[in-house]
Scaffold this motif. Sequence first.
Motif: not given
Length: 282
Positions: A235-244
């Motif tokens: 999920s794009p939200v998972t990638h973003l949350a992990s990065a942040v």
Amino acid sequence: MSTATTTDSQDLAPVSTESLTALLVTRERPPRPSAWSTSLTFGWRAVLKIKHVPEQLFDVTAFPIMMVLMYTYLFGGALAGSPREYIQFLLPGILVMSVVMITMYTGVSVNTDIEKGVFDRFRSLPIWRPATMVGYLLGDALRYAIASVVMLTVGVILGYRPDGGVAGVVAGIALLIVFSFAFSWIWTMFGLLLRTEKSVMGVSMMVIFPLTFLSNVFVDPRTMPGWLQAFVNNSPVTHLASAVRELMAGDWPADEIAWSLGWAGLFVLVFGPVTMRLYNRK
């Protein structure tokens, strides 16, 4: 006396149509505004709307505070042993969730201006065509920044400590704003495509809720069933949350940053042209 009267009557004599046309043709036209300046003007318009209707900031102030408090004290003890431990994992994720959720208001603003007839005036102006849309997104980027600052402030009060320091926090927020700017193009498309703002909000919630909740915002995906992990991990939200989360923790997750920026670029490349096509045909 007669001379003055004659002079005054000559000054007030009507100008012929030919003379007026010649004057307008020979006069130098003002330079056309650049794409950047036009976009900034429309962005400033969005900021002024917030100034005149400050209750618009409710969703980036009161709502994030409520989310942080509710999830921290509701799930903290059960999932991490204590709210203070859980907030170290939760805050970056719920920051991503809250900001991504308020991106839908871009589409609502577009649809509202269409209903009021403002868009007809914008389309008649000799300006860069996408400037209107970009202006909406620039104005909303300020809202994303305000929401991020509010949530981080509340998180620090509750015990959140970003090991990445100021640099890690700024990098995480910058990545979040870039992603949200690109993600908002989806809602500009819906704002032009659907007929009412209620329809825009309804469709937006149907997309955003599954996308944000089916992610690693609240829990580690390793506790989920295998079939669900396959969706959540991509999920794009998972990638973003992990990065942040990792940026604020002091790490440099190159893969997650690349995935987040890749998704952002894909959203702009796909939904940007679709939005402008709908805008030109509206």
